[in-house]
Design an enzyme around this catalytic site. Structure first.
Site, PDB file in Angstrom:
ATOM      1  N   SER A 227       0.839  -1.196   0.000  1.00  0.00           N
ATOM      2  CA  SER A 227       0.000   0.000   0.000  1.00  0.00           C
ATOM      3  C   SER A 227       0.881   1.256   0.000  1.00  0.00           C
ATOM      4  O   SER A 227       1.693   1.441  -0.901  1.00  0.00           O
ATOM      5  CB  SER A 227      -0.960  -0.045   1.194  1.00  0.00           C
ATOM      6  OG  SER A 227      -1.995   0.893   1.062  1.00  0.00           O
ATOM      7  N   GLU A 344      -9.186  -5.162  -4.562  1.00  0.00           N
ATOM      8  CA  GLU A 344      -8.447  -4.138  -3.815  1.00  0.00           C
ATOM      9  C   GLU A 344      -9.352  -3.240  -2.969  1.00  0.00           C
ATOM     10  O   GLU A 344      -8.959  -2.778  -1.902  1.00  0.00           O
ATOM     11  CB  GLU A 344      -7.618  -3.278  -4.776  1.00  0.00           C
ATOM     12  CG  GLU A 344      -6.399  -3.970  -5.367  1.00  0.00           C
ATOM     13  CD  GLU A 344      -5.251  -4.123  -4.377  1.00  0.00           C
ATOM     14  OE1 GLU A 344      -5.419  -3.757  -3.200  1.00  0.00           O
ATOM     15  OE2 GLU A 344      -4.187  -4.615  -4.771  1.00  0.00           O
ATOM     16  N   HIS A 456      -7.436  -5.866  -0.227  1.00  0.00           N
ATOM     17  CA  HIS A 456      -6.203  -5.081  -0.125  1.00  0.00           C
ATOM     18  C   HIS A 456      -5.366  -5.555   1.070  1.00  0.00           C
ATOM     19  O   HIS A 456      -5.841  -5.590   2.201  1.00  0.00           O
ATOM     20  CB  HIS A 456      -6.572  -3.607   0.045  1.00  0.00           C
ATOM     21  CG  HIS A 456      -5.410  -2.665   0.058  1.00  0.00           C
ATOM     22  ND1 HIS A 456      -4.634  -2.436  -1.056  1.00  0.00           N
ATOM     23  CD2 HIS A 456      -4.891  -1.881   1.044  1.00  0.00           C
ATOM     24  CE1 HIS A 456      -3.702  -1.544  -0.762  1.00  0.00           C
ATOM     25  NE2 HIS A 456      -3.828  -1.205   0.515  1.00  0.00           N
TER      26      HIS A 456
END
Length: 558
Positions: A227, A344, A456
């Site tokens: 991330s 995601e 995610h």
């Protein structure tokens, strides 16, 4: 000659030496001491769960002076030397961050957070080494940069010890300033910004100077992150300040083109911080002087406003916008792994951004208003929202389908398309290995809505063999194999810049055949991931926007 046949006095001496060596070895194994260029540090032996082995952990080693006082909103400086042996057996304080965000996410995921304090004095790193590692071992090094939107996170939030022990790698987990303290910029010489990125550079320089003492090879350093950590890694590839500090890069669901984490200008954040702080906004020097006098609680109150905070083009760490640097091929040609997950924006990111309730209420009737607001957030003309409808939603009336397509659109815009763009730029200069993590993890699915697939950050658990804050993983046999496979891929890449080795499914390099690896319990090679969506976001949509602007200009002239 056996000890029994030695003369009595010599036997006593030999036995004494053996006992001394055993004592020293045992002491080193339990409380290892290593040198650094600023002083010695004592670590500890840590048993690694589900294995017969362990690691030596050296925690809370300073790589810069505390960024307080005049060093608030200033580049990091080298740490002061210390005398004696520094204790490195407890986790360092996290950098200042809005704690409520951590707590809300933790409750949703049934996580129990360890009691870790927060402090502005937070520029520390943790080192995990195989127990046999010592100066001269020359083991590959991996430097982990945590995620969290550049506003939350810590070196302790991911347990990297299993990867270090299993794959014989030295792993360094670093911290960096977050939120306003990490990325506030006045846009001029008084506070250029990107302090968190400069902290990361300082940590990488520390690794170059010191990692040999811990058995690491300074010429075989791989930086990796998820991330915002992946965005950080990607930004180091573009930064002249990071040249020579690493030799491979892994970007997991995050690259330098992530829209919410990079900005050409600091104007919006500048005005917001000035208003919230009550400081004079017209004079940037006076504003910084005022902000340096604010208390920890006042800074935390300002931080609460930012779900994410962007880095800026500061002319130093980032000389130009990442898009310009990539287009002009102005980046470090290092081998890379770049990847995304299937879903995601399935759950975690919308919740983190406060969008989950909006998405749950999407119907055909509410869709136009939601998309108009979303287009504005994406810095797109509101008039082009119908193009997003045509591409993702079509004519469907079903609310669940509309919501699923909206989540896919967000995931593509925020993560997938930027990752593919960066991969296509970088592959012209060095090998790129691309993946899509597709596995629905059994250990977390019971706390999520049923629609969520590979969300995610889900891949991180299989790289480290543990989830956030060492949450226990109850993996199936197939998931155990997937975990071992991914750990081996990542470690192979750290060793030689190529994830492949005998016994693993072949992972092709990303070339013009557009092959990538689908990571699941039954891995497979895919081709041309999201090719149609990539065409839409990078060619069709920009062209339509230009046509729209052209027609509006003509209309204005009339």
């Amino acid at each position: 000659m056996p000890l029994a046949r030695l003369p009595g006095w010599l036997c006593v001496v030999a036995c004494g030496l053996l006992l001394l060596l055993q004592h020293v070895h045992g002491q080193d194994s339990a409380s290892p001491i290593r040198n650094t260029h600023r002083g010695q540090v004592r670590g500890s032996f840590v048993h690694v769960k589900d294995t017969k082995s362990g690691v030596h952990a050296f925690l809370g080693i300073p790589f810069a002076k505390p960024p307080v006082g005049l060093l608030r909103f200033a580049p990091p400086e080298d740490p002061e030397p210390w005398s004696g042996v520094r204790d490195g057996t407890s986790q360092p304080a996290m950098c200042l961050q809005p704690d409520i965000m951590n707590l809300e996410d933790a409750k949703e995921m049934n996580l129990i957070l360890p009691p870790i304090s927060m402090s502005e004095d937070c520029l520390y790193l943790n080192i995990y080494t195989p127990t046999h590692a010592q100066e001269g071992s020359n083991l590959p090094v991996m430097v982990w940069i945590h995620g969290g939107g550049l506003v939350v996170g810590s070196a302790s939030m991911n347990d990297v010890s299993k990867l270090a022990a299993t794959e014989e790698i030295v792993i360094v987990a670093i911290q960096y300033r977050l939120g306003v303290l990490g990325f506030f910029s006045t846009g001029d010489q008084h506070a250029r910004g990107n302090w968190g990125y400069l902290d990361q550079v300082a940590a990488l320089r520390w690794v170059q100077k010191n990692i040999a003492y811990f058995g690491g090879n300074r010429d075989r350093v791989t930086i990796f992150g998820v991330s915002a950590g992946g965005t950080s890694v990607s930004s180091h590839i573009l930064s002249p300040m990071s040249k020579g500090l690493f030799h491979g890069a892994i970007m997991q669901s995050g690259v330098a083109l992530l829209p919410d984490l990079i900005s050409d200008t600091s104007e919006v954040v500048y005005k917001t911080v000035a208003n919230l702080s009550g400081c004079e906004a017209t004079d940037s020097e006076a504003l910084i002087h005022c902000l340096r006098a604010k208390s920890k609680q006042e800074i935390l109150a300002i931080n609460q406003v930012f779900k994410m905070i962007p880095a800026v083009v500061d002319g130093e760490f980032l000389p130009k916008h990442p898009q310009e640097l990539l287009t002009s091929m102005d980046f470090h040609p290092v081998p890379s792994i770049i990847g995304v997950n299937t879903d995601e924006c399935g759950w975690g990111v919308p919740m983190f951004m406060g969008l989950d309730h909006i998405i749950k209420n999407i119907t055909r009737e509410t869709l136009p208003a939601v998309l108009k607001n979303t287009a504005a957030r994406m810095m797109l003309p509101p008039e082009c929202s119908h193009l997003l409808v045509e591409e993702y939603m079509g004519d469907t009336e079903d609310p669940e389908t509309l919501q699923a397509q909206f989540r896919e659109m967000l995931g593509d815009f925020m993560f997938v398309i930027p990752a593919l763009q960066v991969a296509h730029f970088q592959r012209s200069q060095a090998p790129v290995y691309f993946y899509e993590f597709q596995h629905l993890s059994s250990f977390i699915k019971h706390v999520r809505p049923s629609h969520v697939k590979a969300d995610h950050g889900d891949d991180v658990a299989f790289v480290f063999g543990s989830y956030l804050w060492d949450m226990n993983l109850d993996l199936t046999e197939e998931e155990e194999l997937l975990k071992r496979m991914m750990m081996k891929y990542w470690a192979n890449f750290a060793r030689n810049g190529n994830p492949n080795s005998e016994g693993l499914p072949s992972w092709p390099v990303l070339d013009h055949d557009e092959q990538y690896l689908q990571l699941d319990t039954q891995p497979a090679v895919g081709r041309a991931l999201k090719a149609r969506r990539l065409q839409f976001w990078t060619k069709t949509l920009p062209q339509k926007i230009q046509e729209l602007k052209g027609s509006q200009d003509k209309h204005a002239e009339l």
